[in-house]
Every structure is written in C-alpha cells, then in structure tokens.
Motif scaffolding. Structure first.
Motif, PDB file in Angstrom:
ATOM      1  N   ALA A 109       7.822   7.040  -3.670  1.00  0.00           N
ATOM      2  CA  ALA A 109       7.831   7.261  -2.226  1.00  0.00           C
ATOM      3  C   ALA A 109       9.131   7.958  -1.830  1.00  0.00           C
ATOM      4  N   VAL A 110       9.315   8.170  -0.523  1.00  0.00           N
ATOM      5  CA  VAL A 110      10.445   8.943  -0.022  1.00  0.00           C
ATOM      6  C   VAL A 110      11.292   8.066   0.894  1.00  0.00           C
ATOM      7  N   PHE A 111      12.573   7.976   0.600  1.00  0.00           N
ATOM      8  CA  PHE A 111      13.501   7.122   1.337  1.00  0.00           C
ATOM      9  C   PHE A 111      14.005   7.850   2.581  1.00  0.00           C
ATOM     10  N   VAL A 112      13.938   7.154   3.730  1.00  0.00           N
ATOM     11  CA  VAL A 112      14.383   7.742   5.000  1.00  0.00           C
ATOM     12  C   VAL A 112      15.425   6.819   5.629  1.00  0.00           C
ATOM     13  N   PRO A 113      16.708   7.024   5.357  1.00  0.00           N
ATOM     14  CA  PRO A 113      17.734   6.196   5.986  1.00  0.00           C
ATOM     15  C   PRO A 113      17.905   6.597   7.449  1.00  0.00           C
ATOM     16  N   VAL A 114      17.994   5.593   8.328  1.00  0.00           N
ATOM     17  CA  VAL A 114      18.071   5.845   9.760  1.00  0.00           C
ATOM     18  C   VAL A 114      19.450   5.444  10.272  1.00  0.00           C
ATOM     19  N   ASN A 115      20.059   6.322  11.003  1.00  0.00           N
ATOM     20  CA  ASN A 115      21.377   6.085  11.594  1.00  0.00           C
ATOM     21  C   ASN A 115      21.290   4.934  12.600  1.00  0.00           C
ATOM     22  N   THR A 116      22.064   3.886  12.387  1.00  0.00           N
ATOM     23  CA  THR A 116      22.009   2.728  13.281  1.00  0.00           C
ATOM     24  C   THR A 116      22.592   3.014  14.659  1.00  0.00           C
ATOM     25  N   PRO A 168      29.195   4.829   6.438  1.00  0.00           N
ATOM     26  CA  PRO A 168      27.804   4.355   6.389  1.00  0.00           C
ATOM     27  C   PRO A 168      26.960   5.104   5.367  1.00  0.00           C
ATOM     28  N   LEU A 169      26.186   4.349   4.601  1.00  0.00           N
ATOM     29  CA  LEU A 169      25.339   4.925   3.571  1.00  0.00           C
ATOM     30  C   LEU A 169      24.113   5.627   4.140  1.00  0.00           C
ATOM     31  N   PHE A 170      23.828   5.441   5.440  1.00  0.00           N
ATOM     32  CA  PHE A 170      22.734   6.214   6.015  1.00  0.00           C
ATOM     33  C   PHE A 170      23.144   7.673   6.203  1.00  0.00           C
ATOM     34  N   HIS A 171      24.427   7.950   6.025  1.00  0.00           N
ATOM     35  CA  HIS A 171      24.907   9.337   6.081  1.00  0.00           C
ATOM     36  C   HIS A 171      24.898   9.915   4.672  1.00  0.00           C
ATOM     37  N   VAL A 172      24.463  11.156   4.554  1.00  0.00           N
ATOM     38  CA  VAL A 172      24.229  11.746   3.243  1.00  0.00           C
ATOM     39  C   VAL A 172      25.509  11.865   2.415  1.00  0.00           C
ATOM     40  N   ALA A 173      26.675  12.018   3.050  1.00  0.00           N
ATOM     41  CA  ALA A 173      27.911  12.137   2.273  1.00  0.00           C
ATOM     42  C   ALA A 173      28.193  10.854   1.510  1.00  0.00           C
ATOM     43  N   SER A 174      28.065   9.729   2.183  1.00  0.00           N
ATOM     44  CA  SER A 174      28.316   8.447   1.514  1.00  0.00           C
ATOM     45  C   SER A 174      27.266   8.153   0.463  1.00  0.00           C
ATOM     46  N   LEU A 175      26.030   8.528   0.755  1.00  0.00           N
ATOM     47  CA  LEU A 175      24.950   8.244  -0.181  1.00  0.00           C
ATOM     48  C   LEU A 175      25.008   9.183  -1.390  1.00  0.00           C
ATOM     49  N   GLY A 176      25.017  10.491  -1.122  1.00  0.00           N
ATOM     50  CA  GLY A 176      24.927  11.452  -2.213  1.00  0.00           C
ATOM     51  C   GLY A 176      26.202  11.630  -3.004  1.00  0.00           C
ATOM     52  N   MET A 177      27.364  11.548  -2.313  1.00  0.00           N
ATOM     53  CA  MET A 177      28.637  11.805  -2.991  1.00  0.00           C
ATOM     54  C   MET A 177      29.460  10.546  -3.193  1.00  0.00           C
ATOM     55  N   GLY A 206       0.784  -1.232   0.000  1.00  0.00           N
ATOM     56  CA  GLY A 206       0.000   0.000   0.000  1.00  0.00           C
ATOM     57  C   GLY A 206       0.809   1.272   0.000  1.00  0.00           C
ATOM     58  N   VAL A 207       2.118   1.166  -0.238  1.00  0.00           N
ATOM     59  CA  VAL A 207       2.952   2.365  -0.279  1.00  0.00           C
ATOM     60  C   VAL A 207       2.672   3.114  -1.581  1.00  0.00           C
ATOM     61  N   ARG A 208       2.444   4.405  -1.438  1.00  0.00           N
ATOM     62  CA  ARG A 208       2.113   5.220  -2.593  1.00  0.00           C
ATOM     63  C   ARG A 208       3.047   6.418  -2.703  1.00  0.00           C
ATOM     64  N   ARG A 209       2.901   7.132  -3.780  1.00  0.00           N
ATOM     65  CA  ARG A 209       3.730   8.304  -4.026  1.00  0.00           C
ATOM     66  C   ARG A 209       3.661   9.268  -2.836  1.00  0.00           C
ATOM     67  N   GLY A 210       4.822   9.697  -2.362  1.00  0.00           N
ATOM     68  CA  GLY A 210       4.898  10.642  -1.251  1.00  0.00           C
ATOM     69  C   GLY A 210       4.992  10.004   0.116  1.00  0.00           C
ATOM     70  N   ASP A 211       4.718   8.693   0.229  1.00  0.00           N
ATOM     71  CA  ASP A 211       4.833   8.010   1.520  1.00  0.00           C
ATOM     72  C   ASP A 211       6.299   7.861   1.911  1.00  0.00           C
ATOM     73  N   ALA A 212       6.549   7.855   3.209  1.00  0.00           N
ATOM     74  CA  ALA A 212       7.913   7.687   3.705  1.00  0.00           C
ATOM     75  C   ALA A 212       8.194   6.221   3.990  1.00  0.00           C
ATOM     76  N   VAL A 213       9.337   5.748   3.511  1.00  0.00           N
ATOM     77  CA  VAL A 213       9.800   4.386   3.770  1.00  0.00           C
ATOM     78  C   VAL A 213      11.149   4.486   4.470  1.00  0.00           C
ATOM     79  N   ALA A 214      11.201   4.028   5.725  1.00  0.00           N
ATOM     80  CA  ALA A 214      12.429   4.128   6.512  1.00  0.00           C
ATOM     81  C   ALA A 214      13.256   2.859   6.360  1.00  0.00           C
ATOM     82  N   TYR A 215      14.562   3.026   6.455  1.00  0.00           N
ATOM     83  CA  TYR A 215      15.480   1.879   6.385  1.00  0.00           C
ATOM     84  C   TYR A 215      16.495   2.003   7.506  1.00  0.00           C
ATOM     85  N   LEU A 216      16.620   0.920   8.283  1.00  0.00           N
ATOM     86  CA  LEU A 216      17.578   0.876   9.389  1.00  0.00           C
ATOM     87  C   LEU A 216      18.511  -0.307   9.170  1.00  0.00           C
ATOM     88  N   GLY A 217      19.756  -0.022   8.844  1.00  0.00           N
ATOM     89  CA  GLY A 217      20.701  -1.108   8.607  1.00  0.00           C
ATOM     90  C   GLY A 217      22.044  -0.580   8.174  1.00  0.00           C
TER      91      GLY A 217
END
Length: 500
Positions: free
Chosen positions: A79-86, A208-217, A50-61
């Motif tokens: 949807a919107v990706f929400v990486p969570v700092n472990t 860690p990829l939950f940090h924006v530097a590793s993910l974005g850059m 049931g995830v739709r456009r604009g919904d937040a999906v969190a990831y912890l790992g």
C-alpha cells in the motif's frame, strides 16, 4: 513478483542486528527485532481491514515508533503511506484524505475527537487510533490480526508508489507528490554516502517525520544502516540539549532557527556535546553568527537544499567547505544531478535529475508535465547558479523574484545579509507593489527583545554591500514569521498581510 521495496528493510534488519536498539522514545527502547515484529503486526491488521496493494493509508500523529511501524507495515502490504501534517487545518486534512482516497486513517489517540468528523466528511472507510484504544473503539493493537500473523510481502518493484507526500501549499492548494520505493531507497543511499552514516550513529529526531526531510533524509538512512534513532514528539531546545548528552547523540538535523534556539539556551555552555559529529541544516542558509556559535564548540554543519519532489535531497555542502563556500548549498548528492541553463554564474531555474526525483503529482498529469523539461528533468521553480567549481547557490523562488524598475532582485541574497545583522533572529524579503518601480523589496524581520532596529538603520548597514536598488524600502518588525512544518517561511502569508 519479488518484493524489492522498503517493505523488506526491517525483515533484513531483524536478521542482521536483531538486538540492536533501533528506536528510543519516552525512555523506552525498541530493538530491530521488536520494530520488525510490530511492523508485521501492522501489515496483518491492514490485510484484515481489506487494504491491498496500491491503497492509500494515511497517518496523522507526532513522532513516535507507531508512525514508523505503520509506514513499514504499509510498505509490506504494497500500500501507499500518506503522512499528514498535524498542523493542518481540518479542511486541509480533509483535502489530503479525499485527494489520496485514503482507505484508512491511523492516528494518535489524543487526536480522536478532532479527526473523527474530518474523516467522516472525507468518507474514509476505517479510522483507527494507535495503541489499544477502548473496548468500544479498539485501537491498532486490539484489532484482528494484531497477534502478528505473518504473510508474504506484496510484490512491489522500485517504480511502485511507496508514499504520497503533500507539498506545503505555499503557492496554492497542496499537491500529492508520489514517491516510489526507488525514490526513497536512493535518497537514503545518497545520505549514507554524503553524510557518512554508520551503524554506530545515534540520531536525534526533533523535526516532524510527517515532513519528507525528516522521513527521507533522517529516518530512512538511519534504518538502512541499522543505527539508532531517538524520537522526540516536538522540539524544545533545553530538552534537545539534554537528550544529546544523555544518549550520546552523534547526528542532528534541523533548520537555522532550531540551532539558534539551542545556542541561545541557558544550558548551551554546560551541555556535553562531545559526541556530536554530524550536523545537517536545511531550509535556508546558516547565518554567520550561528556558524560561529557552533564552531566555538568545535562543531561544523553540512548544509543542503532539497524539495518534496526530490524525496527531498538535492545538494549537500560538507562541513569542510562551510566557510570556503559560505552561501552555497553545496554539490549535487552522489546519485543526483543538477543543472542551471547558461554558463557558470548565470542565474536561472534549477533543474534536477536522478533516481530520487518523484513519479509525478497524484491525479494531476498536466501539472506533472509542466514540472518537467522536454528531456525529463524536474523544474524546481527555484532560481540559482552554479559557480565555476560546480557548487550550487540559491537566489530564491522563481515566483518570489522581485522585479524593481526592470532590475531582478533575488530575496535569498538580501535575506542572508539581513540575517547577519546583530540582533536579527530571522528575515524574509517580499516584493510590494510600487507605483514608480513596479515592485520594491520589504524586509519582514524578527529581532531579539533587547534590540531596536528600523528601516534607516538597516539600509545604512547594507549600503555599499549590495546595489542600492536592492536595499529594502521598508523594514517591518514582527513577533514571528509564518512557517511551514519544514521551517520555510510562508511568503504568501506575508504578501497577503503586507500587500505584496
């Protein structure tokens, strides 16, 4: 509406380089075809849930192919990706889940017991582990839709939100910075241009990829170019050296401490580093002793400056200018602009503009408005100056600036000098209340086990190099400095501990 966001990237990579190795993790290789297929499967599962456009999906790992497959599957759904700092405490994780209104939390299997009560309290509708899970609690690959039914990607534009990255919270409760598909695309393009990323690169991902530097850059430029990423769940200097030699790593990103630990490792001298060509470092300036250790191996650094709200890249200092502009964080990225009010050499608040600058703080319109100038530039909260050549120099956080007897003291200037003292492994400078001067600088440092350093020794070494009012009134030696996941020192913790 046509899909314009990062959710299209893997489908395009599957057409262009299907058999090229995209990811290496735990001695297993994943091609771009497999990567794209698995992201499709994630998207299918999310739709069934049931995830739709604009919904937040969190990831912890921790770092794994699952994290990236989920991110791109989320993007396909719109949807919107929400990486969570472990490393967050349970209350902090709950804040992220509640604030983002996450519809689903996907997590590493080993975190099941820890996350279940937190997710329950945050009232997250679906909590799913990666992998197969158990018959009682099926994991992501066992849920309906995991067979990989295809569907048209949700139509999103470059201005639509792609991720919510929570700030480190060093100055208060973490805020969710909303990054759009355009933000993430442009930061990747900036990195491809300024770091010369090519399809034959092999990037070792130790942060860690939950940090924006590793993910974005880190991850996104590699995927954009169709290069290869070696994913490590964590950083261990000996293993990092071994992976460089084993996989012919060409690209490596880290913070000064990362590079120092590698250079101090017993295997440093014997490791074949001949393939390494691109080293990037952020978080703080690289001390001279670390520069020298790598230069002795024929290696130079690209240094830079950034923040979550800029996705995160702002400036980069090319290796050719490492020595000529030592202490600088470089020029603005190709599609990013930086300004500091006043003529060259004047210290002021650094302001940033460009397509990589975030859309705002989630649910906080007043905080968003306060963070922008009247003409729309982002107010970084950092102090710095532009030299006559346009290179940016950091003076410190606006809130970290020390005012002692009416004189401004910028911690970054003092920290750089302290880090160059033989035996000092890390240094942070804070202001501590003083009845006479209002505030005085204290240096909180870590040193090698074989080194003894005290206040008078440090003051003597620095006397004559900086104004006397900038000399630390006290030097405190600690075992470790408290840091965020991105490697930045938590000065709020130090001020709380030492009375600052």
């Amino acid at each position: 509406m046509h899909q314009q966001g990062i959710g299209t990237w893997l489908a395009k990579r599957r057409l262009r380089s299907p058999e090229k190795v995209a990811l290496v993790h735990d001695d297993r290789s994943t091609t771009y075809r497999q990567f794209a297929d698995r992201a499709d499967q994630v998207a299918s599962v999310l739709r069934r849930l049931g995830v739709r456009r604009g919904d937040a999906v969190a990831y912890l790992g921790e770092n794994s192919p699952d994290l990236l497959q989920v991110m791109f599957g989320v993007a396909q759904v719109g949807a919107v990706f929400v990486p969570v700092n472990t490393r967050l405490a349970p209350a902090e994780v709950r804040h992220v889940l509640t604030d983002s209104r996450a519809r689903i939390l996907i997590h590493d299997p080993e975190l099941t017991e820890a996350v279940t009560p937190v997710a329950d309290r945050a009232r997250v509708p679906h909590v799913v582990s990666t992998g197969r899970g158990t018959p009682a609690r099926p994991g992501l690959t066992r849920l309906p839709g995991a067979e990989g039914a295809t569907a048209e990607p949700a139509g999103v534009g470059m201005d639509d939100p792609a991720a919510i990255i929570y700030t480190s919270g060093t100055t208060g409760r973490a805020k969710g910075a909303v990054l759009t598909h355009g933000n993430l695309t442009w930061v990747a393009v900036n990195c491809v241009v300024d770091y010369d990323v090519v399809s034959t690169d092999v990037a070792l991902m130790i942060s860690p990829l939950f940090h924006v530097a590793s993910l974005g850059m880190g991850a996104l430029p590699v995927i954009l170019k169709g290069a290869t990423m070696v994913l490590e769940r964590g950083f261990e200097p000996g293993r990092a050296l071994a992976q460089i030699e084993r996989h012919g790593v060409t690209m490596l990103s880290g913070v000064p401490t990362t590079y120092q630990l590698m250079a101090d490792h017993p295997n440093w001298a014997s490791t074949d580093l001949s393939t390494l060509a691109k080293l990037t470092c952020g978080g703080s300036a690289v001390p001279t002793r670390i520069l020298r250790a790598y230069e002795d191996r024929g290696l130079s650094f690209s240094q830079g400056y950034g923040m979550t709200e800029a996705s995160p890249g702002v400036t980069s200092l090319p290796p050719t200018m490492t020595r000529a502009k030592q202490g600088s964080v470089g020029l603005p990225h190709f599609f990013t602009d930086v300004r500091v009010p006043g003529p060259p050499g004047t210290v002021g608040e650094i302001e940033i503009s460009g397509p990589n600058v975030f859309a705002g703080y989630l649910g906080l319109p007043e905080a968003t408005a306060e963070a922008l100038t009247a003409d729309g530039w982002f107010r970084s909260g950092d102090l710095g100056y532009l030299d006559s050549d346009g290179y940016l120099h950091i003076a410190g956080r606006l809130k970290d600036m020390i005012i002692s007897g009416g004189e401004n003291i910028y911690p970054a200037e003092l920290e750089l000098l302290l880090s160059e003292i033989d035996g000092v492994t890390a240094a942070a400078v804070i202001g501590v209340p003083d009845e006479r001067w209002g505030e005085v600088p204290w240096a909180i440092m870590t040193v090698r086990a074989d080194v003894t350093i005290d206040t008078e020794t440090v003051r003597g070494m620095l006397d004559g190099r900086i104004a006397r009012y900038k000399l630390p009134q006290k030097v405190v030696i600690v075992n470790d400095l408290p840091r965020t996941a991105s490697g930045k020192v938590r000065k709020t913790d130090l001020r709380r501990r030492f009375g600052g």
